[in-house]
Design a protein around this motif. Structure first.
Motif, PDB file in Angstrom:
ATOM      1  N   ARG A   1       0.836  -1.208   0.000  1.00 17.21           N
ATOM      2  CA  ARG A   1       0.000   0.000   0.000  1.00 17.21           C
ATOM      3  C   ARG A   1       0.866   1.252   0.000  1.00 17.21           C
ATOM      4  NH1 ARG A   1      -3.983   1.120   4.863  1.00 17.21           N
ATOM      5  NH2 ARG A   1      -2.071   2.019   5.676  1.00 17.21           N
ATOM      6  N   SER A   2       1.952   1.224   0.759  1.00 14.60           N
ATOM      7  CA  SER A   2       2.876   2.353   0.810  1.00 14.60           C
ATOM      8  C   SER A   2       3.551   2.573  -0.544  1.00 14.60           C
ATOM      9  CB  SER A   2       3.930   2.112   1.899  1.00 14.60           C
ATOM     10  OG  SER A   2       4.917   3.091   1.854  1.00 14.60           O
ATOM     11  N   LEU A   3       3.999   1.495  -1.179  1.00 19.82           N
ATOM     12  CA  LEU A   3       4.602   1.618  -2.509  1.00 19.82           C
ATOM     13  C   LEU A   3       3.598   2.186  -3.510  1.00 19.82           C
ATOM     14  CD1 LEU A   3       6.670  -1.691  -2.914  1.00 19.82           C
ATOM     15  CD2 LEU A   3       7.537   0.612  -2.463  1.00 19.82           C
ATOM     16  N   LEU A   4       2.379   1.699  -3.452  1.00 20.74           N
ATOM     17  CA  LEU A   4       1.339   2.186  -4.354  1.00 20.74           C
ATOM     18  C   LEU A   4       1.081   3.672  -4.118  1.00 20.74           C
ATOM     19  CD1 LEU A   4      -0.699   1.212  -6.518  1.00 20.74           C
ATOM     20  CD2 LEU A   4      -2.305   0.791  -4.657  1.00 20.74           C
ATOM     21  N   SER A   5       1.004   4.063  -2.867  1.00 26.18           N
ATOM     22  CA  SER A   5       0.750   5.460  -2.507  1.00 26.18           C
ATOM     23  C   SER A   5       1.880   6.379  -2.948  1.00 26.18           C
ATOM     24  CB  SER A   5       0.552   5.564  -0.994  1.00 26.18           C
ATOM     25  OG  SER A   5       0.527   6.905  -0.585  1.00 26.18           O
ATOM     26  N   ASN A   6       3.113   5.939  -2.754  1.00 28.14           N
ATOM     27  CA  ASN A   6       4.278   6.783  -3.051  1.00 28.14           C
ATOM     28  C   ASN A   6       4.672   6.798  -4.525  1.00 28.14           C
ATOM     29  OD1 ASN A   6       4.563   7.468  -0.337  1.00 28.14           O
ATOM     30  ND2 ASN A   6       5.886   5.717   0.066  1.00 28.14           N
TER      31      ASN A   6
ATOM     32  N   ASN B   1      16.631  -3.378  -3.765  1.00 29.60           N
ATOM     33  CA  ASN B   1      16.364  -4.407  -4.772  1.00 29.60           C
ATOM     34  C   ASN B   1      14.931  -4.926  -4.633  1.00 29.60           C
ATOM     35  OD1 ASN B   1      16.944  -6.304  -6.868  1.00 29.60           O
ATOM     36  ND2 ASN B   1      17.303  -7.858  -5.298  1.00 29.60           N
ATOM     37  N   LEU B   2      14.524  -5.217  -3.414  1.00 28.11           N
ATOM     38  CA  LEU B   2      13.158  -5.673  -3.150  1.00 28.11           C
ATOM     39  C   LEU B   2      12.167  -4.605  -3.580  1.00 28.11           C
ATOM     40  CD1 LEU B   2      11.076  -7.625  -1.887  1.00 28.11           C
ATOM     41  CD2 LEU B   2      11.501  -6.474   0.303  1.00 28.11           C
ATOM     42  N   ARG B   3      12.420  -3.385  -3.152  1.00 30.85           N
ATOM     43  CA  ARG B   3      11.527  -2.260  -3.459  1.00 30.85           C
ATOM     44  C   ARG B   3      11.364  -2.077  -4.970  1.00 30.85           C
ATOM     45  NH1 ARG B   3       9.565   2.611  -1.658  1.00 30.85           N
ATOM     46  NH2 ARG B   3       9.892   4.386  -3.039  1.00 30.85           N
ATOM     47  N   ASN B   4      12.480  -2.033  -5.688  1.00 31.79           N
ATOM     48  CA  ASN B   4      12.432  -1.807  -7.134  1.00 31.79           C
ATOM     49  C   ASN B   4      11.761  -2.966  -7.877  1.00 31.79           C
ATOM     50  OD1 ASN B   4      13.648   0.703  -6.855  1.00 31.79           O
ATOM     51  ND2 ASN B   4      15.704  -0.142  -7.108  1.00 31.79           N
ATOM     52  N   THR B   5      12.024  -4.170  -7.437  1.00 31.89           N
ATOM     53  CA  THR B   5      11.405  -5.341  -8.063  1.00 31.89           C
ATOM     54  C   THR B   5       9.892  -5.306  -7.863  1.00 31.89           C
ATOM     55  OG1 THR B   5      13.432  -6.607  -7.651  1.00 31.89           O
ATOM     56  CG2 THR B   5      11.442  -7.866  -8.179  1.00 31.89           C
ATOM     57  N   LEU B   6       9.473  -4.952  -6.654  1.00 37.34           N
ATOM     58  CA  LEU B   6       8.032  -4.862  -6.372  1.00 37.34           C
ATOM     59  C   LEU B   6       7.383  -3.733  -7.165  1.00 37.34           C
ATOM     60  CD1 LEU B   6       8.028  -5.566  -2.538  1.00 37.34           C
ATOM     61  CD2 LEU B   6       7.058  -7.024  -4.330  1.00 37.34           C
ATOM     62  N   ILE B   7       8.062  -2.595  -7.270  1.00 36.04           N
ATOM     63  CA  ILE B   7       7.527  -1.472  -8.058  1.00 36.04           C
ATOM     64  C   ILE B   7       7.325  -1.901  -9.509  1.00 36.04           C
ATOM     65  CG2 ILE B   7       8.069   0.814  -9.001  1.00 36.04           C
ATOM     66  CD1 ILE B   7       9.350   1.454  -6.223  1.00 36.04           C
ATOM     67  N   GLY B   8       8.278  -2.644 -10.060  1.00 37.12           N
ATOM     68  CA  GLY B   8       8.146  -3.154 -11.414  1.00 37.12           C
ATOM     69  C   GLY B   8       6.951  -4.090 -11.556  1.00 37.12           C
ATOM     70  N   GLN B   9       6.766  -4.948 -10.583  1.00 40.12           N
ATOM     71  CA  GLN B   9       5.633  -5.886 -10.618  1.00 40.12           C
ATOM     72  C   GLN B   9       4.303  -5.146 -10.482  1.00 40.12           C
ATOM     73  OE1 GLN B   9       5.657  -9.111 -11.344  1.00 40.12           O
ATOM     74  NE2 GLN B   9       3.429  -9.140 -11.201  1.00 40.12           N
ATOM     75  N   ILE B  10       4.267  -4.136  -9.641  1.00 40.53           N
ATOM     76  CA  ILE B  10       3.050  -3.335  -9.496  1.00 40.53           C
ATOM     77  C   ILE B  10       2.737  -2.637 -10.813  1.00 40.53           C
ATOM     78  CG2 ILE B  10       2.037  -1.311  -8.341  1.00 40.53           C
ATOM     79  CD1 ILE B  10       3.653  -2.172  -5.810  1.00 40.53           C
ATOM     80  N   ALA B  11       3.754  -2.072 -11.457  1.00 41.83           N
ATOM     81  CA  ALA B  11       3.550  -1.401 -12.757  1.00 41.83           C
ATOM     82  C   ALA B  11       2.997  -2.390 -13.779  1.00 41.83           C
ATOM     83  CB  ALA B  11       4.863  -0.778 -13.234  1.00 41.83           C
ATOM     84  N   ASP B  12       3.546  -3.604 -13.811  1.00 45.20           N
ATOM     85  CA  ASP B  12       3.048  -4.633 -14.734  1.00 45.20           C
ATOM     86  C   ASP B  12       1.580  -4.955 -14.438  1.00 45.20           C
ATOM     87  OD1 ASP B  12       5.492  -4.794 -15.981  1.00 45.20           O
ATOM     88  OD2 ASP B  12       6.069  -6.704 -15.049  1.00 45.20           O
ATOM     89  N   TYR B  13       1.262  -5.101 -13.159  1.00 46.25           N
ATOM     90  CA  TYR B  13      -0.117  -5.422 -12.754  1.00 46.25           C
ATOM     91  C   TYR B  13      -1.080  -4.314 -13.195  1.00 46.25           C
ATOM     92  CZ  TYR B  13      -4.192  -6.136  -9.753  1.00 46.25           C
ATOM     93  OH  TYR B  13      -5.472  -6.304  -9.287  1.00 46.25           O
ATOM     94  N   LEU B  14      -0.665  -3.083 -13.029  1.00 47.56           N
ATOM     95  CA  LEU B  14      -1.540  -1.948 -13.339  1.00 47.56           C
ATOM     96  C   LEU B  14      -1.726  -1.733 -14.838  1.00 47.56           C
ATOM     97  CD1 LEU B  14      -0.336   0.586 -10.608  1.00 47.56           C
ATOM     98  CD2 LEU B  14      -2.417  -0.842 -10.573  1.00 47.56           C
ATOM     99  N   ASN B  15      -0.804  -2.248 -15.642  1.00 50.89           N
ATOM    100  CA  ASN B  15      -0.910  -2.082 -17.100  1.00 50.89           C
ATOM    101  C   ASN B  15      -1.572  -3.252 -17.742  1.00 50.89           C
ATOM    102  OD1 ASN B  15       0.390   0.389 -17.163  1.00 50.89           O
ATOM    103  ND2 ASN B  15       2.393  -0.593 -17.182  1.00 50.89           N
TER     104      ASN B  15
END
Length: 142
Positions: free
Chosen positions: A79-84, A128-142
């Motif tokens: 949720r924090s990653l999504l918000s930020n 590394n964890l943060r960036n990997t998750l951000i990439g996965q979130i971007a994929d999910y949202l697209n």
């Protein structure tokens, strides 16, 4: 004291691990789960009560033990990653009332990453964890 601990544990789960809350509700196993968790601290609880430990200290210690395996919260992290990182999407999810649902979907989408890299208090700040998750979130949202 046991009922108070159950209430506080459930409150913690609702706010920090809603994915677990939904799973327990779907399986009709909320009470079983709470009773099992409380049983795991019963000896600590009884020892401290017999020693005359103040109730607020007993409560804090027991809740720390009860929530240990629920920390850190993947839900709060995602949720924090999504918000930020995805502010407009976060706001849209929040306004439409689907934020919790979508964060839980994102957790499922990111499950493999969490399992591969791990998610602990020690690596919560790992870029590394943060960036990997951000990439996965971007994929999910697209």
């Amino acid at each position: 004291m046991e009922d108070l601990l159950k209430e506080k544990l459930w409150f913690y789960i609702i706010h920090n691990n809603p994915d677990l809350m939904f799973t327990l509700q779907e399986d009709y196993s909320v009470l079983d789960y709470l009773n099992e968790k409380i049983s795991s601290v019963k000896s600590i609880l009884e020892d401290m009560l017999s020693d005359g430990t103040p109730k607020y200290i007993i409560e804090e210690i027991c809740l720390n033990v009860l929530t240990e395996d629920l920390k850190p919260s993947r839900f709060l992290y995602i949720r924090s990653l999504l918000s930020n990182e995805f502010e407009k999407t976060y706001a849209a999810f929040q306004e439409s009332g689907i934020l919790t649902y979508e964060v839980i979907n994102l957790m499922e989408s990111c499950k493999g990453i969490f399992e591969t890299i791990g998610f602990t208090k020690e690596n919560e700040e790992d870029p590394n964890l943060r960036n990997t998750l951000i990439g996965q979130i971007a994929d999910y949202l697209n």
